[in-house]
Design a protein around this motif. Structure first.
Motif, mmCIF file in Angstrom:
data_model
loop_
_atom_site.group_PDB
_atom_site.id
_atom_site.type_symbol
_atom_site.label_atom_id
_atom_site.label_comp_id
_atom_site.label_asym_id
_atom_site.label_seq_id
_atom_site.Cartn_x
_atom_site.Cartn_y
_atom_site.Cartn_z
ATOM 1 N N ASN A 36 -2.158 48.824 55.475
ATOM 2 C CA ASN A 36 -3.085 47.703 55.458
ATOM 3 C C ASN A 36 -4.478 48.203 55.081
ATOM 4 N N GLY A 37 -4.843 47.943 53.826
ATOM 5 C CA GLY A 37 -6.176 48.302 53.358
ATOM 6 C C GLY A 37 -6.969 47.084 52.930
ATOM 7 N N ALA A 38 -6.567 45.909 53.440
ATOM 8 C CA ALA A 38 -7.203 44.661 53.002
ATOM 9 C C ALA A 38 -8.584 44.458 53.610
ATOM 10 N N ILE A 76 1.203 50.209 49.659
ATOM 11 C CA ILE A 76 -0.213 50.193 50.062
ATOM 12 C C ILE A 76 -0.814 48.865 49.616
ATOM 13 N N CYS A 77 -1.317 48.098 50.564
ATOM 14 C CA CYS A 77 -1.819 46.748 50.295
ATOM 15 C C CYS A 77 -3.340 46.739 50.364
ATOM 16 N N LEU A 78 -3.970 46.298 49.303
ATOM 17 C CA LEU A 78 -5.427 46.203 49.275
ATOM 18 C C LEU A 78 -5.833 45.101 48.314
ATOM 19 N N LYS A 79 -7.086 44.656 48.454
ATOM 20 C CA LYS A 79 -7.562 43.561 47.616
ATOM 21 C C LYS A 79 -7.832 44.057 46.193
ATOM 22 N N HIS A 102 0.262 47.036 46.276
ATOM 23 C CA HIS A 102 0.360 45.579 46.244
ATOM 24 C C HIS A 102 -1.068 45.048 46.313
ATOM 25 N N LEU A 103 -1.502 44.400 45.229
ATOM 26 C CA LEU A 103 -2.884 43.932 45.147
ATOM 27 C C LEU A 103 -2.974 42.485 45.615
ATOM 28 N N LEU A 104 -3.879 42.266 46.553
ATOM 29 C CA LEU A 104 -4.062 40.965 47.197
ATOM 30 C C LEU A 104 -5.247 40.225 46.601
ATOM 31 N N ASP A 105 -5.207 38.913 46.660
ATOM 32 C CA ASP A 105 -6.379 38.120 46.309
ATOM 33 C C ASP A 105 -7.453 38.306 47.376
ATOM 34 N N ALA A 106 -8.685 37.981 47.026
ATOM 35 C CA ALA A 106 -9.810 38.128 47.955
ATOM 36 C C ALA A 106 -9.921 36.887 48.830
ATOM 37 N N TYR A 107 -8.971 36.759 49.764
ATOM 38 C CA TYR A 107 -9.001 35.610 50.671
ATOM 39 C C TYR A 107 -9.050 36.095 52.119
#
Length: 437
Positions: A36-38, A76-79, A102-107
């Motif tokens: 969790n790198g969000a 590895i999950c990050l925005k 895994h690239l996340l939206d900035a929410y």
């Protein structure tokens, strides 16, 4: 030695959440290991900079956990907009095809571990459950760096903390565990206005009016907020029930915008508001109240009347738990088909909070701060307090074990973050003062 033993000896607990002992979390079999790198909270900068500077250690840590748990996937999950961190990680994972990004939206709240699990696996962690119930283990990226360091024999005696808000020089600093927040604030040049402070982020952090508080292994941020800022009133824990009864129109916007409710977990703050305001049980099946993660989105973004649904949820959760009621594992209904449209952009939340002027870089200062005194809390997260293994007057060395896990209890080991003399021991902490030259 097995990884969980190494992690236990290093004193590692979750660096980005409630502080669950990591040696217990990873002692399992899983299908997914998720990093969790969000960095859930606005204004904080620790995780994104740790991933940028210590990308190799993040990958080393997640691969070690993957091997130990027998997981099939390491993600590895990050925005997506953490561009420097993304590029640093891409360079490292090119050499390790068993790790993906895994690239996340900035929410907000993308960093909620249940959001992370659903984003990657499509599975919903049940109310009253853990990610492991759907085959996943989630570790904060700083925790993974600590695991990589533990493999090399290092203990957890330092922490990265973002200092932001109304300060002269926003910065992310590396500090010894137990240093006072007053000294941490000084690293940012002090405040620009008369402030109160939030330990953590603006939504889930707690407000304090003193900085005579030590940094723990879970401290991620210190925000200086001007005393006249409306955010402080929103975070006031006083509940005005008469105002709630008069103003809440049961529009249900708080429930409609709830990210946990959108996952099908039956979190309905508007019903909780109705129940507490009227003093009667209008909740019906209240199991979903245990799934509230206290992200604060209902309070800081959804409610148009300045009410505090998230605080009501936490109040009722505590009251229900105090009666001995425990959550039962369930996913109440299916995931909301409009989930993607309910993701609140972080920039919009920051604007709603009135913090846009403070949404600025906080560059990493990797040279550790020095201090002459630390207070090491005996309890820094989930579990029982650690048991002191030193006495007042003892000379201790940096990295030395000073408190061990209570026999038969859940907890973590504590180590000296500076060399010196034990000057005080209370039920809460061990104080060490650097020896005078």
């Amino acid at each position: 030695m097995e990884l969980n033993k190494i992690v236990c000896d290093a004193g590692i607990l979750g660096a980005g959440g409630a502080g669950f002992p990591t040696h217990v979390k990873i002692n399992c079999k899983a299908e997914y290991v998720l990093a969790n790198g969000a960095e859930c909270e606005p204004l904080l900068r620790v995780d994104q900079q740790v991933m940028q500077v210590y990308a190799a250690d993040v990958v080393k840590g997640i691969r070690a956990v993957k091997e130990f748990t027998g997981a099939k996937y390491a993600v590895i999950c990050l925005k997506e907009h953490y561009h420097d961190a993304v590029e640093a990680l891409k360079r490292v994972v090119k050499e390790f095809p068993d790790v993906t990004l895994h690239l996340l939206d900035a929410y907000y709240p993308a960093g909620d571990e249940q959001q992370i699990v659903y984003e990657v696996t499509g599975r919903v962690v049940p109310t009253g459950g853990l990610p492991l119930d759907v085959g996943a283990v989630v570790c904060n990226v700083s925790t993974l760096v600590n695991i990589a360091n533990a493999i090399d024999g290092k203990k957890v005696i330092e922490k990265y903390v973002t200092v932001g808000g109304a300060v002269k020089n926003p910065v992310t600093v590396r500090v010894p565990v137990g240093i006072s927040l007053k000294e941490v604030l000084e690293a940012a040049g002090g405040t620009t206005e008369d402030c109160n402070y939030i330990i953590g982020g603006p939504c889930m952090g707690r407000v304090v009016d003193t900085l005579d508080i030590p940094v723990t292994k879970t401290t991620g941020g210190l925000l200086a907020i001007p005393k006249n800022h409306p955010l402080l009133e929103q975070k006031d824990d006083t509940l005005n029930l008469k105002r709630m009864m008069a103003v809440c129109c049961q529009c249900s916007m708080c429930t409609q915008m709830c990210p946990r409710n959108a996952l099908g977990l039956n979190v309905q703050p508007h019903k909780a508001m109705r129940s507490l305001a009227n003093g009667v049980d209008l909740l019906g099946d209240f199991n979903g109240i245990f799934s509230c993660c206290n992200c604060g989105l209902c309070t800081y973004y959804a409610c148009n009347f300045g009410l505090k649904p998230s605080q009501v949820m936490q109040t009722l959760k505590g009251a229900i738990a105090a009666k001995g009621t425990r959550a039962r594992k369930e996913v109440f209904t299916s995931v909301d088909g409009g989930l993607e449209n309910k993701k609140v952009p972080v920039s919009r939340l920051i604007g709603r909070l009135g913090l846009t002027k403070y949404d600025v870089p906080a560059p990493l200062q990797d040279k550790p701060l020095s201090t002459d005194c630390v207070r090491i809390f005996l309890r820094m997260g989930v579990g029982a307090p650690s048991v002191p293994k030193v006495a007042v007057g003892d000379k201790v060395r940096k990295n030395q074990l000073i408190a061990d896990i209570a026999e038969g209890k859940l907890g973590v080991k504590m180590h000296a973050s500076i060399s010196g003399t034990v000057s005080n021991i209370t039920s809460d902490y061990i104080e060490i003062r650097r020896s005078s030259k």
